[in-house]
Each structure stands twice: as structure tokens, then as C-alpha cells.
Write a protein that holds these residues in place. Structure first.
Motif, PDB file in Angstrom:
ATOM      1  N   LYS A  26      33.016  40.222  31.030  1.00 13.34           N
ATOM      2  CA  LYS A  26      34.363  40.535  31.514  1.00 13.34           C
ATOM      3  C   LYS A  26      34.706  39.702  32.742  1.00 13.34           C
ATOM      4  O   LYS A  26      35.829  39.214  32.880  1.00 13.34           O
ATOM      5  CB  LYS A  26      34.473  42.025  31.850  1.00 13.34           C
ATOM      6  CG  LYS A  26      34.431  42.936  30.655  1.00 13.34           C
ATOM      7  CD  LYS A  26      34.526  44.376  31.092  1.00 13.34           C
ATOM      8  CE  LYS A  26      34.379  45.316  29.906  1.00 13.34           C
ATOM      9  NZ  LYS A  26      34.394  46.714  30.315  1.00 13.34           N
ATOM     10  N   LYS A  29      35.544  36.180  31.717  1.00 18.44           N
ATOM     11  CA  LYS A  29      36.872  36.116  31.098  1.00 18.44           C
ATOM     12  C   LYS A  29      37.966  36.176  32.160  1.00 18.44           C
ATOM     13  O   LYS A  29      38.956  35.439  32.101  1.00 18.44           O
ATOM     14  CB  LYS A  29      37.060  37.254  30.098  1.00 18.44           C
ATOM     15  CG  LYS A  29      36.325  37.040  28.801  1.00 18.44           C
ATOM     16  CD  LYS A  29      36.578  38.171  27.835  1.00 18.44           C
ATOM     17  CE  LYS A  29      35.757  37.961  26.576  1.00 18.44           C
ATOM     18  NZ  LYS A  29      35.912  39.073  25.628  1.00 18.44           N
ATOM     19  N   ARG A  30      37.789  37.051  33.147  1.00 19.87           N
ATOM     20  CA  ARG A  30      38.775  37.155  34.228  1.00 19.87           C
ATOM     21  C   ARG A  30      38.816  35.880  35.066  1.00 19.87           C
ATOM     22  O   ARG A  30      39.874  35.428  35.483  1.00 19.87           O
ATOM     23  CB  ARG A  30      38.479  38.358  35.115  1.00 19.87           C
ATOM     24  CG  ARG A  30      38.909  39.669  34.479  1.00 19.87           C
ATOM     25  CD  ARG A  30      38.710  40.797  35.412  1.00 19.87           C
ATOM     26  NE  ARG A  30      37.286  41.144  35.303  1.00 19.87           N
ATOM     27  CZ  ARG A  30      36.689  42.150  35.898  1.00 19.87           C
ATOM     28  NH1 ARG A  30      37.371  42.931  36.690  1.00 19.87           N
ATOM     29  NH2 ARG A  30      35.417  42.382  35.730  1.00 19.87           N
ATOM     30  N   ALA A  33      40.704  33.329  33.120  1.00 17.55           N
ATOM     31  CA  ALA A  33      42.136  33.626  33.191  1.00 17.55           C
ATOM     32  C   ALA A  33      42.700  33.200  34.545  1.00 17.55           C
ATOM     33  O   ALA A  33      43.832  32.690  34.617  1.00 17.55           O
ATOM     34  CB  ALA A  33      42.376  35.112  32.952  1.00 17.55           C
ATOM     35  N   LEU A  34      41.937  33.391  35.608  1.00 17.91           N
ATOM     36  CA  LEU A  34      42.366  32.981  36.941  1.00 17.91           C
ATOM     37  C   LEU A  34      42.539  31.462  37.015  1.00 17.91           C
ATOM     38  O   LEU A  34      43.521  30.969  37.570  1.00 17.91           O
ATOM     39  CB  LEU A  34      41.344  33.436  37.991  1.00 17.91           C
ATOM     40  CG  LEU A  34      41.612  32.980  39.422  1.00 17.91           C
ATOM     41  CD1 LEU A  34      42.811  33.731  39.989  1.00 17.91           C
ATOM     42  CD2 LEU A  34      40.391  33.186  40.282  1.00 17.91           C
TER      43      LEU A  34
END
Length: 106
Positions: A26, A29-30, A33-34
Motif C-alpha cells: 500500500k 502504491k501511495r 501515486a504521489l
């Protein structure tokens, strides 16, 4: 780049160090995305390099480059990798300008 690669690497390193093992996916993935949000996904190689440097320094390893004149076979790579610690970051490079053999840079 909105922020230097070292800042991104440090943020990722600290997040992974503090987080739980189950949450690593997770977190990655974050983080991805950032990078997309800030428009820095194209600079992922620089960030990854800075992250690798942080890990190697933290655990007391060294950066080692093995430069080959031609395509090395698997047995040679295995023998040369055995010479170094698991803490070390060993990179294999193909350098056609070398006439023969292997050059080891520590």
C-alpha cells in the motif's frame, strides 16, 4: 522535478522503516501515486538510486561496480558476487571499450 530525489528517497525509506510489513504494498502504491501527482514519475530512476544509496549506507555496505568487456556467463557472475558481502551493492556493467577481462571498481 518538484522535489530532489534525495527527499523522495528519504520519505520512502522512513515510511517503509516505520510501517508494518503487510502495509508495504500500500505504501509503495501511495508513493507511486504521489510521484504521478507531482509529475516526477519520469525521474523514478534517480529516486531509486538515491534510495539504494541510503540503504547501503545504513547497513554499512559498499558500492561495487563490475565492468565486463563482453557478456559474462552466469558462473563468472556468481563467483565474483560471492567475493562481496550481502550488504554491498554490486552492479554489473557491460563496457565494450575494455579489451578483455573484468574491471572491479570499489
Amino acid at each position: 522535478m518538484r522535489y530532489p530525489a534525495e527527499i523522495y528517497a528519504k520519505a520512502l525509506f522512513e515510511a517503509l522503516e516505520e510501517g508494518k510489513e503487510k502495509e508495504e504494498g500500500k505504501m509503495l502504491k501511495r508513493f507511486s501515486a504521489l510521484l504521478e501527482k507531482n509529475g516526477d514519475a519520469d525521474n523514478f530512476e534517480k529516486i531509486l538510486s538515491a534510495f539504494r544509496k541510503m540503504i547501503v549506507k545504513k547497513y554499512g555496505g559498499r558500492f561495487i561496480a563490475l565492468e565486463f568487456s563482453g557478456q559474462p556467463n552466469g558462473a563468472l557472475v556468481e563467483k565474483l558476487s560471492w567475493l562481496f558481502s550481502k550488504k554491498d551493492s554490486v552492479e554489473f556493467r557491460l563496457r565494450p571499450e575494455l579489451l578483455a577481462g573484468v574491471r572491479i571498481l570499489i
